[in-house]
Every structure is written in structure tokens, then in C-alpha cells.
Design a protein around this motif. Sequence first.
Motif, mmCIF file in Angstrom:
data_model
loop_
_atom_site.group_PDB
_atom_site.id
_atom_site.type_symbol
_atom_site.label_atom_id
_atom_site.label_comp_id
_atom_site.label_asym_id
_atom_site.label_seq_id
_atom_site.Cartn_x
_atom_site.Cartn_y
_atom_site.Cartn_z
ATOM 1 N N VAL A 410 0.834 -1.204 0.000
ATOM 2 C CA VAL A 410 0.000 0.000 0.000
ATOM 3 C C VAL A 410 0.869 1.255 0.000
ATOM 4 C CG1 VAL A 410 -1.769 1.286 1.265
ATOM 5 C CG2 VAL A 410 -1.929 -1.195 1.097
ATOM 6 N N GLY A 413 2.479 1.161 -3.576
ATOM 7 C CA GLY A 413 1.532 1.021 -4.674
ATOM 8 C C GLY A 413 0.445 2.077 -4.690
ATOM 9 N N VAL A 414 0.175 2.672 -3.510
ATOM 10 C CA VAL A 414 -0.907 3.658 -3.413
ATOM 11 C C VAL A 414 -0.375 5.020 -2.966
ATOM 12 C CG1 VAL A 414 -3.093 4.250 -2.284
ATOM 13 C CG2 VAL A 414 -2.623 1.870 -2.933
ATOM 14 N N LEU A 418 0.118 8.306 -5.453
ATOM 15 C CA LEU A 418 -0.972 9.243 -5.220
ATOM 16 C C LEU A 418 -0.454 10.571 -4.682
ATOM 17 C CD1 LEU A 418 -4.041 9.542 -5.353
ATOM 18 C CD2 LEU A 418 -4.156 8.687 -2.995
ATOM 19 N N ALA A 436 -3.108 11.894 0.306
ATOM 20 C CA ALA A 436 -2.564 10.570 -0.017
ATOM 21 C C ALA A 436 -2.213 9.800 1.248
ATOM 22 C CB ALA A 436 -1.328 10.727 -0.900
ATOM 23 N N VAL A 439 -5.422 8.468 2.775
ATOM 24 C CA VAL A 439 -5.893 7.299 2.024
ATOM 25 C C VAL A 439 -5.066 6.072 2.382
ATOM 26 C CG1 VAL A 439 -6.111 6.308 -0.287
ATOM 27 C CG2 VAL A 439 -6.828 8.667 0.128
ATOM 28 N N ASP A 440 -3.748 6.243 2.406
ATOM 29 C CA ASP A 440 -2.831 5.148 2.719
ATOM 30 C C ASP A 440 -3.103 4.564 4.105
ATOM 31 O OD1 ASP A 440 -0.321 3.576 3.016
ATOM 32 O OD2 ASP A 440 0.274 5.271 4.284
ATOM 33 N N LEU A 443 -6.657 2.947 4.413
ATOM 34 C CA LEU A 443 -6.762 1.714 3.624
ATOM 35 C C LEU A 443 -6.031 0.573 4.319
ATOM 36 C CD1 LEU A 443 -7.563 0.135 1.123
ATOM 37 C CD2 LEU A 443 -5.549 1.065 -0.052
#
Length: 476
Positions: A410, A413-414, A418, A436, A439-440, A443
Motif C-alpha cells: 500500500v 503502490g498507493v 498518489l 494521499a 488514504v494510505d 486503507l
Amino acid sequence: MRFRDLRMPDSCHGGSERNISVPFKVNMGVLSLSWPIFFQLAFTYCMGLIDIWALGMISDAAAGSVGSVNTVTTFVLMMFSFMGQGGSLVYARMLGRGEIKKVQECYFVALVLHVLLGVVMSAALFLWAEDVAGLLGLEGQHLAYGTSFLRIVGGSCLIHSLGAMLGGVMAANGRTRAAMFAAMFTNVVNIVLIGVLVLLPAGPQWGVRGVALSTALATAAGLLFSAWLVFRRIRIRFRRPADPRQVKAHGALLVAFSLPTMLEPAFWQAAQIATTRIIAAVGEDELAARMYTLSITNMIGMVSSALSQGLQIAVGHLVGAGDLDRIRRISRATRLGGIAAASVLALAAALSSHWIMDGFTDSPEVAEAGRLLLWCGLLYLPASSLIMTTASSLRAVGQVNYPALTGILVLWGVFIPLAYVLSLPLGLAILGVMIAMAVDENLRALLLMVRWRYISAPQRAGRLVKEPKEVPSVSV
């Protein structure tokens, strides 16, 4: 449970092992284990701040040079710390089952592993200190400062490695308060040595070399104090396995639990470097605000980290004792407590953002960016606490790979893609990085909670304590 109730049985003092089911009561409270860990982390953090302050008294060039090479030493020492935590988890599970002889053999094997890795890293950083400092872009006087510091502090990695190992032993035995006193003692010695070797007008005033020597000698003093606590005060025995196959088995077990625990923070540190580069591309004011506010958010993170480490010790013992109901209850209570604490502290920091930033800087632009960052803490700090506590529960029941793989995938990759897209191409600047990050963190928290709910469901929870070969789960 009160700390004084965490007494070792006679077997851990070298006595009889008869009629021992568990080494001490497993109904220890997470808070009683966690608050000393928080102060231990705070003392360690303050030791770094004191070093930076002393270097700043020498010159800005000294502080900047050491700050650059300190990224390397911090990374290496962090790996030793997480290696010690991985070992602590193994010891706690064995102690929970009352396997006294086995855990004493595991202590010995862990000691050998920490010595070997410590010697290798000490030799590498001592011999190649100048090359490493050069790779970090240091030249001239900056290179001399960085090399001097790295050669001494990096060359003392063996001391840090052994200290992390003994700290893991104390933590697994519920002696988190003893580890706190060791960190406090190290801090006091460091302050005294810096005063004598660096700041005292009548002293040698050895500059950067004096700060590095103070850190290394204080760490050595802390190691001796920890050894006295473990071997004399708590009277924990180390036992060399008679069968070479046991050495291999214990070593494989320690590596299986420690390696994933070490890899995740390694990738996290790399992600922080990438984040710093993104913020630097946004602007110097935002980068300065980020550096200032990290001192606040890191302190909030210490509360969550302490709770997660205390939870990991408690759950490790409960796994060994086979108490599934209490594992679920204590994990849920700690998660909720961690979220509440992080939320309250993040809100307090946000409401105090004007006062905090005015104390750090006179620049209106930096102060404005810093206030925004502190308010954004409400978006990710509670989730960060949930990540730490849930990951600790997962690791304690043998799910050591899932938290590490989830964090790495994550993050890279995210979060990193982002953060770049939102902050630079889309023009959201530092706010894009914070979105970002939110979100990280949220998630990852969701993915870890889904995993925990799945494996701890009543129809599957029995598997958590039925691991006779002590092989951690590798499923993801």
C-alpha cells in the motif's frame, strides 16, 4: 495487573521447572506494560534531540552533516530495534506456554544472531564511513564531520544490537519498566558526557567527535545496565542448546518472526525519503513546515507505538496460554483506546497549531503550512494507531507476514504514486501529500482489520493457539 506481579518463577532463576504451566500471570494490563514503553521511546527520542542541539552549538555545518549521515545510522539502529521486538514476540509465546528451558535456549540463539549481525554492521560502517558519507553528497568539511560521526556511532552498532536483544528479553518477561530505566540511564550518561567532552569550557571540546563518543559511550553504559538488570536483578538464564538441531530450529523461528517485522519499517523509511523529496519539490516553506510538525506527530505516534508493543507482549502470552476470549477482548479494548488517544491528541495539536507554529518559526508562510499539516493529522493519526495495534495482534498470533506485505504494497503502490500525482501534476501541493497519507493509513487499517476479523472469528480462532511447531503463518 501491577508491575510487581510480573514475577519470574524459580525456573527462570535457574531452579526447578516442576509444575509450571505459565511463567507468570497472563492477565497483565496493556496499559501497565505500555506506559513504560512510551517513556522509553521518549527518552530515546530526546537523546537524538540533545545530540542535534549540541551539534548546533558547534556549527550549522556540523548539524547538517551529521543530520545527513544520521539517516543511515537511524535506519540500521531501527532494524536492530525491530529485530529485538521480533525476538520478544517469540519469547512471549514460549513463556505463555511455560516452556522455560526452550525460551532460555532461544535467548542464547538470539544473542548469537545479534552479535553476528552487530559485528558485520559495525565493521561495515566503520570501514566504509567515508564512502557512505560521500554517497550522501557530503564534501569538504561536511564530509569530515559526517565521516567522523558515522565511524564512531556506526562502528558501535554491536552495542546497539545487544541492547535491543536484552530489551526484547525484558519486554517479553513483562519488565518494560526496567527497559525504561535503562533508556533513562543512557540519556543521563549522554547528557553528562556531552557536557564534559563537548560543551564544558575547561573540557577537551572535541566537537562532532565528542558528540559521537558521548552517544557511543552512553549506549555502552546503557547496555551494561541492561545486562545487570537481566542477569542480576531479574535473574534470567540463558542456556546453550545441547543439540545443534535446536540451534537451527530456534534460529529459523527467530528469523521467521523478525524478518517481516524488520522489512516493513525499512520500506516505510524509504517511503519517508521519497515523501520528503516530493514535498521539497512543492516548496521550501512546506518542507520546513513538515520537519517542524513531525516533532509533534511523532510524539503522538509514540503513544500508539507504546500501546501496540504492550498489546503484542500481552497477546503473545495469551496465545501461549491458549486464552482466545481474552485475546479478542484485550485486542478490541486496546484498539479503541488507541484510536481515542490518537484522536484526542491530534485534535489538541490542531487546536494549538497557532501557538505551536509560532514557537517554531517567524515565517508566516511556514506557519500557515504547518497549521494545515497539524489539522490534517486528524485524517490519518487515528488510522495510524489502528494499524499499529491491529498489526501487533496479528503478529502475536503468528500472522507476521500479512502486516508487512500489506504495509509495503500500500505504501509503494498507493501512497507514493498518489502523493506525487495530487501534489505536483494536480497542483494540490502539501495538501495532496496529506490526502494521499490519509488514504494510505485508512486503507491499511481497513485491510488489517478485515484480516483480524477473519482469523479471529469463532469458527477459525482455535487455529491461533494450535501451532506446536511454532511456525508463523505465511498466508496473505
